[in-house]
Design an enzyme around this catalytic site. Structure first.
Site, PDB file in Angstrom:
ATOM      1  N   HIS A  58      43.573  47.095  33.324  1.00 20.42           N
ATOM      2  CA  HIS A  58      42.423  47.894  33.724  1.00 20.42           C
ATOM      3  C   HIS A  58      42.733  48.901  34.836  1.00 20.42           C
ATOM      4  O   HIS A  58      43.509  48.585  35.736  1.00 20.42           O
ATOM      5  CB  HIS A  58      41.307  46.957  34.187  1.00 20.42           C
ATOM      6  CG  HIS A  58      40.905  45.959  33.153  1.00 20.42           C
ATOM      7  ND1 HIS A  58      41.642  44.804  32.875  1.00 20.42           N
ATOM      8  CD2 HIS A  58      39.870  45.937  32.275  1.00 20.42           C
ATOM      9  CE1 HIS A  58      41.038  44.132  31.909  1.00 20.42           C
ATOM     10  NE2 HIS A  58      39.987  44.795  31.513  1.00 20.42           N
ATOM     11  N   GLU A  76      49.663  41.828  39.111  1.00 26.75           N
ATOM     12  CA  GLU A  76      50.520  40.623  39.044  1.00 26.75           C
ATOM     13  C   GLU A  76      51.992  40.952  39.240  1.00 26.75           C
ATOM     14  O   GLU A  76      52.797  40.071  39.496  1.00 26.75           O
ATOM     15  CB  GLU A  76      50.273  39.886  37.732  1.00 26.75           C
ATOM     16  CG  GLU A  76      50.409  40.727  36.495  1.00 26.75           C
ATOM     17  CD  GLU A  76      49.788  40.010  35.293  1.00 26.75           C
ATOM     18  OE1 GLU A  76      48.719  40.435  34.830  1.00 26.75           O
ATOM     19  OE2 GLU A  76      50.382  39.018  34.854  1.00 26.75           O
TER      20      GLU A  76
HETATM   21  N1  HBI Z   1      44.802  45.239  35.207  1.00 28.39           N
HETATM   22  N2  HBI Z   1      45.742  47.091  36.239  1.00 28.39           N
HETATM   23  C1  HBI Z   1      45.715  45.756  36.000  1.00 28.39           C
HETATM   24  N3  HBI Z   1      46.647  45.009  36.589  1.00 28.39           N
HETATM   25  C2  HBI Z   1      46.699  43.678  36.384  1.00 28.39           C
HETATM   26  O1  HBI Z   1      47.571  42.999  36.929  1.00 28.39           O
HETATM   27  C3  HBI Z   1      45.731  43.070  35.558  1.00 28.39           C
HETATM   28  C4  HBI Z   1      44.779  43.918  34.975  1.00 28.39           C
HETATM   29  N4  HBI Z   1      43.841  43.398  34.199  1.00 28.39           N
HETATM   30  C5  HBI Z   1      43.748  42.002  33.915  1.00 28.39           C
HETATM   31  C6  HBI Z   1      44.789  41.192  34.556  1.00 28.39           C
HETATM   32  N5  HBI Z   1      45.734  41.727  35.317  1.00 28.39           N
HETATM   33  C7  HBI Z   1      44.737  39.722  34.288  1.00 28.39           C
HETATM   34  O2  HBI Z   1      45.165  39.495  32.949  1.00 28.39           O
HETATM   35  C8  HBI Z   1      45.645  38.933  35.202  1.00 28.39           C
HETATM   36  O3  HBI Z   1      45.175  39.147  36.486  1.00 28.39           O
HETATM   37  C9  HBI Z   1      45.585  37.458  34.843  1.00 28.39           C
END
Ligand code: HBI
Length: 95
Positions: A58, A76
């Site tokens: 996202h 992450e």
């Molecule tokens: N979106 N930009 C971004 N970065 C992430 O690390 C991320 C995400 N969307 C969902 C997500 N991580 C989750 O899947 C994890 O935090 C478990």
């Protein structure tokens, strides 16, 4: 576990994008978009949002009227990963 990009790979990946810049003080990339009006801007955000949900990756974004500012990073990985590069390309295709 996705890893952040580093070194030449990171530099080349970002350079290969269309108009995305590094964010000062953060391992992230950003780009601003301008549309003809709010409805166009929000339509763009809607298209991106549905893709982001499918990709489970996202944007961080700000919208005021016809302007949308987007920041991409991978929480992450604590930095820019391939997921951000791919999402940037997808976003450019939707703008
Ligand atoms: N979106 N930009 C971004 N970065 C992430 O690390 C991320 C995400 N969307 C969902 C997500 N991580 C989750 O899947 C994890 O935090 C478990």
């Amino acid at each position: 576990m996705v890893e952040k990009l580093t070194g030449a790979a990171r530099t080349e990946a970002i350079a290969g994008l269309d108009g995305w810049s590094e964010v000062e003080g953060r391992d992230a990339i950003s780009k601003s978009f301008r549309f003809s009006d709010f409805a166009e801007a929000f339509g763009f955000m809607t298209r991106v949002a549905f893709h982001a949900e499918k990709a489970d990756h996202h944007p961080e974004w700000f919208n005021v009227y016809s302007k949308v500012e987007i920041v991409l990073t991978t929480h992450e990985a604590d930095g820019v990963s391939e997921r951000d590069i791919a999402l940037a390309r997808t976003i450019d295709g939707m703008s």
